[in-house]
Scaffold this motif. Structure first.
Motif, PDB file in Angstrom:
ATOM      1  N   HIS A  54      36.138  31.084  39.344  1.00 28.42           N
ATOM      2  CA  HIS A  54      36.399  31.566  37.620  1.00 28.42           C
ATOM      3  C   HIS A  54      37.001  30.344  36.667  1.00 28.42           C
ATOM      4  O   HIS A  54      38.062  30.971  36.143  1.00 28.42           O
ATOM      5  N   ASN A  55      36.584  29.047  37.142  1.00 26.10           N
ATOM      6  CA  ASN A  55      37.452  27.636  35.988  1.00 26.10           C
ATOM      7  C   ASN A  55      38.435  28.077  35.765  1.00 26.10           C
ATOM      8  O   ASN A  55      39.302  27.523  35.175  1.00 26.10           O
ATOM      9  N   SER A  56      39.738  28.344  37.019  1.00 27.70           N
ATOM     10  CA  SER A  56      41.075  28.153  36.816  1.00 27.70           C
ATOM     11  C   SER A  56      41.423  26.746  37.463  1.00 27.70           C
ATOM     12  O   SER A  56      40.588  26.713  38.682  1.00 27.70           O
ATOM     13  N   SER A  88      47.591  33.553  30.398  1.00 29.47           N
ATOM     14  CA  SER A  88      46.707  33.268  29.334  1.00 29.47           C
ATOM     15  C   SER A  88      46.735  34.095  27.977  1.00 29.47           C
ATOM     16  O   SER A  88      47.409  35.357  28.072  1.00 29.47           O
ATOM     17  N   SER A 127      36.957  41.035  33.239  1.00 28.14           N
ATOM     18  CA  SER A 127      37.259  39.327  33.534  1.00 28.14           C
ATOM     19  C   SER A 127      38.284  38.946  34.133  1.00 28.14           C
ATOM     20  O   SER A 127      38.342  38.150  34.998  1.00 28.14           O
ATOM     21  N   ASP A 134      36.152  37.593  37.272  1.00 25.69           N
ATOM     22  CA  ASP A 134      35.308  36.106  37.147  1.00 25.69           C
ATOM     23  C   ASP A 134      35.865  35.097  37.047  1.00 25.69           C
ATOM     24  O   ASP A 134      35.478  34.377  36.702  1.00 25.69           O
ATOM     25  N   ASN A 135      37.424  36.171  35.923  1.00 26.33           N
ATOM     26  CA  ASN A 135      37.679  34.590  35.726  1.00 26.33           C
ATOM     27  C   ASN A 135      39.475  34.868  36.072  1.00 26.33           C
ATOM     28  O   ASN A 135      40.534  35.685  35.805  1.00 26.33           O
TER      29      ASN A 135
END
Length: 297
Positions: free
Chosen positions: A148-150, A77, A91, A94-95
């Motif tokens: 977390h959109n992974s 990332s 972060s 949440d991600n």
């Protein structure tokens, strides 16, 4: 005479309350750092002095894992430049970050405690007959995402199998020490799913160092528990320690078991779910992975 007696009851004239806000900001930061991330956020509402101390990098550096920089280095990332350690902490909560070549694990922090959590994808699990397309299929789903959109490239979809056996392992050294953890199967069931209620699969979890393996039967198709509604669900007469819960990301999860991580460097955590006695057919299970995170309460 009466005034003297009243003075004795009220204590000496020099007695007074201590105003903690007069302490230097560094002292306040040291105090807040001994609490929890949740308490630190609450401290921000006390006063502007407390807010400055509670949001300082010194406090949130203490809440981050000691090896967070090494973990971040394993992620590809490019969005890890934050103006404060608090923003970095939030972060990572949440991600989650895909680490180990962006496929082997997803790492994130438990938001309330700062403990390390991992989601191990289906591809990194050992699935009996998982390499045979007659029994299992590897598919890509748009909704195959963590909170977390992974996204993992693939999930495992059970077509049809009698010998049902899924297991995995990981080193406990990458987890937070002195912490009680639980393992959760993250999954879905298709509308045509069958074969998971009679008999029920057996979940197991244990570490090599402890020498004990905890086992329990679980039912993947019991009534789903919505968040915050755990006490309102009436289970069937045959009780199960675990029942499915709806996650915020649209997937289901069921607890496989708990273990206490002492913090050993060589111990290995082993976990699994199987039904290999009756050998009745099963179908319709979609597995995203197994999540390891600290228990609460």
């Amino acid at each position: 005479m009466e005034k003297e007696r009243e003075g004795e009851r009220n204590g000496p004239p020099c007695a007074c309350a201590v105003d903690i806000s007069v302490l230097p900001e560094g002292c306040l930061s040291d105090i807040v750092a001994l609490t929890t991330p949740k308490d630190a956020c609450r401290a921000c509402a006390v006063s502007s002095i407390f807010r400055a101390a509670a949001e300082s990098n010194a406090v949130w550096e203490r809440f981050l894992p000691s090896d967070y920089q090494a973990i971040i280095a394993q992620s590809s990332s490019d969005s890890l430049n934050f103006s404060s350690k608090k923003q970095l902490y939030l972060s990572l909560s949440d991600n989650p970050r895909l680490i180990d070549d962006n496929k082997k694990q997803s790492f994130f922090l438990d938001k309330l405690s700062g403990k390390k959590c991992y989601l191990i994808p289906a591809r990194e699990l050992t699935i009996a007959w998982g390499d045979n397309p007659h029994y299992w299929r590897w598919v890509s789903l748009p909704e195959s995402r963590s909170l977390h959109n992974s996204m993992f490239p693939e999930v495992a979809e059970l077509h049809s199998v009698c010998w049902f056996d899924i297991n995995g392992k990981m080193s406990v050294s990458i987890l937070s020490p002195k912490t009680n953890y639980a393992a959760y199967l993250v999954y879905k069931l298709t509308e045509e799913a069958y074969g998971f209620n009679d008999p029920h699969p057996t979940a197991s979890i244990g570490t090599t160092g402890a020498g004990e393996v905890y086992e329990q039967t679980v039912s993947l198709d019991l009534p789903i528990v919505e968040p915050g509604q755990e006490d309102q669900v009436v289970l069937p007469q045959q009780q199960h320690t675990s029942h499915p819960k709806q996650r915020n990301d649209g997937w289901l999860e069921i607890e496989l078991g708990q273990f206490f991580n002492e913090g050993g460097e060589v111990d290995e955590l082993q976990f699994g779910l199987k039904e290999v006695k009756v050998l009745w057919g099963k179908s319709g299970l979609i597995v995203e992975g197994i999540e390891i995170r600290p228990t609460r309460g």
